[in-house]
Enzyme design. Structure first.
Site, PDB file in Angstrom:
ATOM      1  N   CYS A   1     -15.006   5.250  -1.168  1.00  0.00           N
ATOM      2  CA  CYS A   1     -15.500   5.491   0.189  1.00  0.00           C
ATOM      3  C   CYS A   1     -15.465   6.973   0.538  1.00  0.00           C
ATOM      4  CB  CYS A   1     -14.656   4.714   1.193  1.00  0.00           C
ATOM      5  SG  CYS A   1     -14.756   2.927   1.035  1.00  0.00           S
TER       6      CYS A   1
ATOM      7  N   ASP B   1       0.877  -1.181   0.000  1.00  0.00           N
ATOM      8  CA  ASP B   1       0.000   0.000   0.000  1.00  0.00           C
ATOM      9  C   ASP B   1       0.909   1.224   0.000  1.00  0.00           C
ATOM     10  OD1 ASP B   1      -1.887   2.140   0.842  1.00  0.00           O
ATOM     11  OD2 ASP B   1      -3.243   0.473   1.260  1.00  0.00           O
TER      12      ASP B   1
ATOM     13  N   ALA C   1      -8.581  -0.065 -11.913  1.00  0.00           N
ATOM     14  CA  ALA C   1      -7.310  -0.161 -12.637  1.00  0.00           C
ATOM     15  C   ALA C   1      -6.364  -1.140 -11.948  1.00  0.00           C
ATOM     16  CB  ALA C   1      -6.662   1.212 -12.758  1.00  0.00           C
TER      17      ALA C   1
ATOM     18  N   LYS D   1       0.739   3.180   5.883  1.00  0.00           N
ATOM     19  CA  LYS D   1      -0.195   2.130   6.298  1.00  0.00           C
ATOM     20  C   LYS D   1       0.486   0.783   6.470  1.00  0.00           C
ATOM     21  CE  LYS D   1      -4.612   3.962   4.679  1.00  0.00           C
ATOM     22  NZ  LYS D   1      -5.773   3.763   3.780  1.00  0.00           N
TER      23      LYS D   1
ATOM     24  N   ASP E   1      -9.024  -0.511  -3.934  1.00  0.00           N
ATOM     25  CA  ASP E   1     -10.269   0.255  -4.042  1.00  0.00           C
ATOM     26  C   ASP E   1     -10.465   0.887  -5.418  1.00  0.00           C
ATOM     27  OD1 ASP E   1      -8.335   2.193  -4.019  1.00  0.00           O
ATOM     28  OD2 ASP E   1      -9.205   3.385  -2.400  1.00  0.00           O
TER      29      ASP E   1
END
Length: 257
Positions: free
Chosen positions: A186, A59, A130, A83, A127
């Site tokens: 989100c 990430d 692609a 993260k 999320d």
């Protein structure tokens, strides 16, 4: 396994579908988790606690206060940290025996190819479409099983694409790249916190089943969750023989209830 491991994983070992041999398979597995957010959090936590020996988590984002409502790997103490570093800290607390490899990067190109090739299975916890399609192409190329999940608002979905099988459908068969599919985030639409947990834990369960070769995986089925009604339903689908990514491996296509 040593005595500490036998005790730590004893409730798994008691299951006849797992036993000592199955737990040793879990301990020897290497999984790649792409995304350390709402889905990646429960996936990584359950796979770590279950004893997966090597967890590679990728990430490129940092922990933000708005993440804490649902991304349970992270805490107020790790706001501002990458993260993957926050994830490493949390997972080490859960199971110090696990080998956690944090990749602070957006996997793409040669890096995606390298890390998918090295994994026993891949979990798509990202999320955006692609990245999902890039993960799928790499999994098809290297014939790696892929556990895919998604969640938005009160809705979630999970499926398995076991690309070791010559007649397996891939993600592109189900969601062709380039089609006019609305992409929602989100940050714009919101997400009900427990939904990502429900989807992520289901992904973790499917991953462990694949490692153990037990039960019936979600291959060829899309599991859909309506969190407002608290209803699950399953949609069967087949491989598209004309798929631009995995086509040419036999007959069969389409989606059916």
């Amino acid at each position: 396994m040593n005595d500490d491991q036998l005790l730590r994983y004893s409730r798994h070992i008691l299951l006849p579908e797992i036993g000592v041999e199955g737990q040793e398979a879990i301990l020897g597995a290497r999984v790649l988790i792409i995304g350390a957010g709402g889905l990646g959090s429960p996936v990584a936590m359950y796979l770590s606690s279950a004893g997966v020996g090597t967890i590679v988590i990728a990430d490129d984002d940092t922990v933000d206060l708005t993440n804490l409502q649902r991304q349970i790997l992270h805490s107020a103490d790790t706001v501002g940290l990458p993260k993957v570093e926050s994830a490493r800290i949390s997972l080490h607390r859960i199971n110090p025996l696990a080998n956690i490899i944090p990749l602070q990067m957006r996997l793409e190109g040669a890096a995606m190819d390298q890390h998918v090739a090295a994994a026993d299975l891949v979990l798509d916890c990202c999320d955006n479409f692609a990245t999902r399609h890039a993960i799928n192409r790499a999994c098809v190329k290297h014939r790696k099983p892929l556990v895919s999940g998604a969640a938005i608002r009160f809705d979630g979905q999970v499926s398995v694409f076991d690309l070791r099988a010559p007649d397996a459908a891939c993600y592109h068969c189900l969601f062709p790249e380039g089609e006019d599919i609305e992409e929602v985030r989100c940050a714009v639409m919101g997400v009900f916190a427990p939904i990502v947990g429900m989807v992520g834990t289901t992904q973790a369960a499917e991953a462990l089943k694949l490692i153990l070769n037990c039960g019936t995986p979600l291959a060829g089925r899309l599991l859909l969750l309506d969190g407002l009604a608290m209803e699950w339903r399953s949609v069967a689908f087949g491989r598209d023989s004309g798929c631009a990514v995995c086509g040419g491996r036999g007959e069969g296509s389409g989606v059916a209830l």
